[in-house]
Enzyme design. Structure first.
Site, short mmCIF file in Angstrom:
data_model
loop_
_atom_site.label_atom_id
_atom_site.label_comp_id
_atom_site.label_asym_id
_atom_site.label_seq_id
_atom_site.Cartn_x
_atom_site.Cartn_y
_atom_site.Cartn_z
N LYS A 44 0.84 -1.20 0.00
CA LYS A 44 0.00 0.00 0.00
C LYS A 44 0.88 1.25 0.00
CE LYS A 44 -0.45 0.18 5.05
NZ LYS A 44 -1.38 0.19 6.19
N ARG A 142 -11.06 0.45 14.42
CA ARG A 142 -11.11 1.13 13.12
C ARG A 142 -12.10 0.35 12.25
NH1 ARG A 142 -4.86 1.89 11.35
NH2 ARG A 142 -5.40 -0.16 10.57
N TYR A 277 14.74 30.22 7.44
CA TYR A 277 13.64 31.05 7.95
C TYR A 277 13.66 31.16 9.47
CZ TYR A 277 11.57 30.65 3.28
OH TYR A 277 11.33 30.71 1.94
N MET A 325 10.64 24.45 2.03
CA MET A 325 9.86 23.62 1.12
C MET A 325 10.73 22.78 0.20
SD MET A 325 6.88 24.67 -1.62
CE MET A 325 5.69 25.10 -0.36
#
Length: 389
Positions: A44, A142, A277, A325
Site C-alpha cells: 500500500k 477502526r 527562515y 519547502m
C-alpha cells in the site's frame, strides 16, 4: 511514483535508491519467521514509498504468495501491471469499484452490511462470484465488524450470498492495535476474541482459505498469531516495526531505501550569520554551509528542523535551522566538499549513514512515516533488479 534505473553515479538532484535484493532477502527472512504460514507482502501507499510494482514483483519472486493494498485502486493497478496471484484490498467506501475488483479476481474486505450488499450487487452484474474476506474488529476500533449480533448478522448474510453463488468467503481476518508493544494486555485479548469470532463463523459453515491477524510485529514476535497467513508491511522494507521489539539487523532485515542528494552549494559565511527562515540557527563562528536540495515538499519532515542527521564526506552533520519547502542547510564546520558532493540522509547504516529510525527519532515520529512520505519529486532508482539465487 516515478521509476528509473540508473547507476549510482547518475547526476540527480536527489534519489531514493531501492535495493530489490534487500527486499527479496527480507521476504525470505519473514517467511522463515512464520514457516507454517503464507506471506502477504503489503505494498500500500506505493510500497511504503518504495514503489509498488517493482517491490511487488520482487516480493513475489522471493516467495510472497499474496499481495496486499489499502485501496482497490492500488490493487487494480497491480493487476493492470500484470501481477498474478492473490491480491487483497481492504479500504472501501460506498460506490467503490466493486465490479472491477471482482472481474480482476481481487479479494475484497467487508466490515459491514452496506459493503456486503454492494459487493453482492456487483457480483450479480459481473455474473461471477466475488472473493470476500470478512474483517472482525477485535479491539483496534477502526475498520471491522463488531463481535456479537453484528458479526452474526454479517456472517449469516455472507453465507446466504455464498449459497446463491454470488460470493466465496475466502478469509476471516483482523488487525492488532498494540503488537509493537511487548506485553500489552490488548494483544492476548484480541487474539482470544479473534479465535472466538473465527470459531463462530466456521461453526456456521464458513470455510475460509485463510485466517489472519498478524502484522509485521506479530509476525516477528508472536508465532501463536500466525494462523494461515501473515501480513508483512514495514518489515518487508527492512525497518523494525518498533525499537522496543528489536533492531532490523536483529530480525535479519536490511533497509531497502537509501535517500541521498547532491549538494547544490557550499559557501563560507562569518560567525553570527543567520540560517534559513526565522534564523533559528545562527553560526557560532566562521564556517561553511552546505545546501541540500530537499525539503518538506519532498517529504523531509519540518519537525526535523535543527535535528535531522545527514552524512557528508564521512561525517554526520545536523540540519542547521528550519527545513524549507525545497531545501535545507547543514553546517559543514569548515569542511569544503565540492558542489555536487553526496549528502546521504538515511540508508542501511552500512556506510555509517543515518537510518530512517534516526530520522524518526529526530522528528518525533515513526520510521514508517519517514520512508512513506518521500514524495514523487524524488526519483526511485532500482538496483539489483535481477532475481538472486
Amino acid at each position: 511514483m516515478s521509476e528509473r534505473t540508473a547507476p549510482r553515479t547518475a547526476p540527480l538532484r536527489a534519489r531514493a535508491e531501492i535495493d530489490l535484493a534487500a527486499l527479496r532477502s527480507n521476504v525470505r527472512a519473514l517467511r522463515a519467521h512464520a514457516p507454517g504460514a503464507a506471506v502477504m507482502t503489503v505494498v500500500k501507499s506505493e510500497a511504503y514509498g518504495h514503489g509498488a510494482v517493482p517491490c511487488a514483483r520482487a516480493a513475489v519472486d522471493a516467495g510472497a504468495s499474496w499481495l496486499g493494498t489499502a485501496t482497490p485502486e492500488e490493487a487494480l493497478a497491480l493487476r493492470a501491471a500484470g501481477l498474478p496471484g492473490r491480491i487483497m484490498c481492504w479500504l472501501w467506501t460506498p460506490c467503490g469499484p466493486w465490479r472491477e475488483a471482482i472481474e480482476a479476481e481481487l479479494d475484497v474486505s467487508v466490515s459491514g452490511m452496506w459493503a456486503l450488499r454492494e459487493v453482492v450487487e456487483a457480483a450479480r452484474g459481473a455474473d461471477r462470484p466475488a472473493r470476500v474476506q470478512l474483517k472482525a474488529d477485535t479491539g483496534l476500533g477502526r475498520n471491522g465488524c463488531q463481535p456479537g449480533d453484528d458479526w452474526a448478522a454479517l456472517v449469516g448474510e455472507a453465507l446466504r450470498a455464498e449459497a446463491e453463488g454470488l460470493l466465496r468467503v475466502t478469509g476471516l481476518w483482523s488487525h492488532f492495535a498494540c503488537a509493537d508493544e511487548p506485553g500489552h494486555p490488548s494483544i492476548a485479548a484480541q487474539l482470544g476474541l479473534f479465535r472466538e469470532m473465527v470459531a463462530y463463523a466456521e461453526g456456521q459453515g464458513v470455510r475460509p482459505e485463510v485466517r489472519h491477524i498478524a502484522n509485521s510485529p506479530a509476525t516477528l514476535t508472536l508465532p501463536e498469531s500466525h494462523f494461515d497467513l501473515v501480513r508483512t508491511g514495514i518489515a518487508t522494507y527492512g525497518i523494525s516495526p518498533s525499537p522496543e521489539l528489536g533492531t532490523s539487523a536483529g530480525f535479519g532485515l536490511r533497509p531497502v531505501m537509501t535517500l541521498s542528494a547532491s549538494l547544490a552549494l557550499v559557501k563560507h559565511v562569518p560567525g553570527g550569520h543567520g540560517v534559513s527562515y526565522g534564523h533559528r540557527y545562527v553560526t557560532p563562528g566562521e564556517t561553511t554551509l552546505g545546501l541540500v536540495p530537499l525539503g518538506y515538499a519532498d517529504g523531509i519532515p519540518r519537525h526535523a528542523s535543527s535535528a535531522g542527521p545527514v552524512l557528508v564526506e564521512g561525517k554526520w552533520r545536523t540540519i542547521a535551522g528550519r527545513v524549507a519547502m525545497d531545501q535545507f542547510v547543514v553546517d559543514l564546520g569548515g569542511d569544503e566538499p565540492a558542489a555536487g558532493a553526496e549528502a546521504v540522509l538515511f540508508g542501511s547504516g552500512d556506510r555509517g549513514e543515518p537510518t530512517a529510525e534516526d530520522w524518526a527519532q529526530a522528528a518525533g515520529t515513526i520510521a514508517y512515516e519517514i520512508v512513506t512520505r518521500i514524495g514523487t519529486r524524488v526519483p526511485r532508482v532500482y538496483v539489483n533488479e535481477e532475481r538472486d539465487g
